[in-house]
Design an enzyme around this catalytic site. Structure first.
Site, mmCIF file in Angstrom:
data_model
loop_
_atom_site.group_PDB
_atom_site.id
_atom_site.type_symbol
_atom_site.label_atom_id
_atom_site.label_comp_id
_atom_site.label_asym_id
_atom_site.label_seq_id
_atom_site.Cartn_x
_atom_site.Cartn_y
_atom_site.Cartn_z
ATOM 1 N N GLY A 132 0.794 -1.216 0.000
ATOM 2 C CA GLY A 132 0.000 0.000 0.000
ATOM 3 C C GLY A 132 0.827 1.267 0.000
ATOM 4 O O GLY A 132 1.204 1.763 1.070
ATOM 5 N N LEU A 241 9.834 -0.963 -5.470
ATOM 6 C CA LEU A 241 9.289 -0.604 -6.777
ATOM 7 C C LEU A 241 10.272 -0.923 -7.897
ATOM 8 O O LEU A 241 9.876 -1.346 -8.985
ATOM 9 C CB LEU A 241 8.920 0.877 -6.809
ATOM 10 N N ARG A 245 9.543 -2.917 -11.236
ATOM 11 C CA ARG A 245 9.793 -2.312 -12.550
ATOM 12 C C ARG A 245 10.691 -3.199 -13.396
ATOM 13 O O ARG A 245 10.502 -3.302 -14.615
ATOM 14 C CB ARG A 245 10.436 -0.933 -12.364
ATOM 15 N N GLU A 365 3.946 1.588 -11.558
ATOM 16 C CA GLU A 365 5.394 1.543 -11.308
ATOM 17 C C GLU A 365 6.138 2.630 -12.083
ATOM 18 O O GLU A 365 7.266 2.440 -12.530
ATOM 19 C CB GLU A 365 5.991 0.171 -11.657
#
Length: 386
Positions: A132, A241, A245, A365
């Protein structure tokens, strides 16, 4: 199905172990996902029943070591992602949210107790996780998040809202990022905690065989040891992230490859003016141009994967791959749909489904714009985000 796209013997660049993993995941996708994906997509259903099968293949947190995780390489993780997204972006996204986001957050930033409690369950598919970070008004700019965690005696109390959170309504544990008096911190939140509410976002035109949710956090009270001790500031979520990615660099090319192969097979069989579509120069030009971009996209993914395995991958290089491969993949999927004509708008064929999904992949992302500015900053030395 033949892999006609491989004009450069790409698979010769892989090790025997890498090819075996690729073959096993491709077989799983061909048998468990492709025969069912049209129905799942049309009915907007995420097939929870395949989670244990993914776990048995070692796909959940597969690039992590220990705690029941497979400990695979970055290249192997990428190859698996490409095969999964050849099935559907939403199902590759599940593996990404589970492993690259939720599990990685606990693995990279959690206490030993948090790792032992959650990672074995998540690797086995017994517990689904979510991550989150994004909020209704904080997407590309997470520093503006409004969710706040305050200390109350020996507890933390969190209030706020999150949006576009994958898997939240079926998750057993959430990693929630919140502002505190000491900057942005991460928290491990069992989803049965009072005040935690996840609501699926419906209806959607993209990622229909996946789950994205709104989360409401209303006086969510947690013990002090819910804090991820090793994450302070936005660097914590950004490190996760970047894992996600990286997976997109491979996954988007998997979607492009599948769309292209469907278009090739269709064009060989579809007769117009007493001749297969594949026999026309305009069609061949489309197929050739798309095949070149798929080959280049996979070469870029492999190069970045080798750098990652060597510990040399830089954040801006991830932006190169994410920006380029998503941009090319969505154009390929759209062009493939054009080859299929009117039949291409049905769920009998994958290109338009892939294109619709890639609208989301291109957005999450880091949008095209954000990754463009990351690279612009790298090239010029001038940050242009504001």
């Amino acid at each position: 199905m033949s892999l006609d796209y491989d004009l450069i013997s790409f698979e010769s660049l892989l090790t025997e172990e890498e090819r075996l993993l690729q073959k096993n995941v491709r077989s799983f996708v061909d048998s468990a996902i492709k025969p069912n994906i049209a129905g799942w997509y049309e009915d907007a259903v995420f097939p929870l029943e395949i989670v244990p099968e993914m776990a048995k293949l070692g796909l959940l947190g597969m690039h992590l070591k220990g705690y029941g995780c497979a400990g695979r390489s970055a290249v192997e993780y990428g190859l698996a992602g490409a095969e999964l997204e050849a099935g559907d972006s939403g199902l590759r996204t599940f593996v990404s949210v589970q492993g690259s986001l939720a599990m990685s957050a606990i693995y990279k930033h959690g206490s030993e107790e948090q790792k032992k409690e959650w990672l074995p369950q998540m690797a086995a598919g017994e517990a689904i996780g979510c991550f989150g970070l994004t909020e209704p008004t904080a997407g590309s700019d997470p520093s503006s998040m409004k969710t706040f965690a305050r200390r109350d005696g020996d507890d933390w109390v969190i209030n706020g809202a999150k949006r576009w959170i994958g898997l939240a309504s079926v998750a057993k544990v959430a990693v929630i990022w919140a502002q505190t008096d000491d900057g942005v911190r991460g928290f491990v939140v069992p989803t049965d905690t009072a005040g935690f509410t996840a609501t699926p976002i419906e209806p959607k035109l993209s990622m229909r065989a996946s789950i994205q949710c709104d989360i409401e956090l209303t006086d969510v009270r947690l013990p002090v040891d819910a804090l991820l001790p090793n994450a302070k500031g936005l660097r914590g979520p950004f490190e996760c992230l970047n894992e996600a990615r990286y997976g997109i660099i491979w996954g988007s090319m998997g979607a492009a490859r599948d769309a292209w192969q469907v278009a090739v097979d269709y064009s060989k069989e579809r007769l117009q003016f007493d001749k297969p579509l594949a026999g026309y120069q305009l069609t061949q030009e489309k197929l050739v141009n798309m095949a070149l971009e798929i080959n280049k996209g996979f070469l870029l993914a492999l190069h970045l994967g080798r750098l990652k395995d060597a510990g040399q991958l830089q954040p801006h290089q991830i932006s190169v791959g994410k920006l380029n491969n998503c941009r090319e993949a969505i154009e390929i999927a759209r062009e493939c749909r054009s080859i299929l004509g009117g039949n291409g708008i049905t769920l009998d064929y994958s290109p338009l489904r892939h294109a619709n999904n890639l609208e989301s992949v291109r957005t999450y992302e880091g949008t095209d714009e954000v990754h463009t500015l990351v690279l612009g900053n790298k090239i010029t030395g001038i940050p242009a985000f504001r």
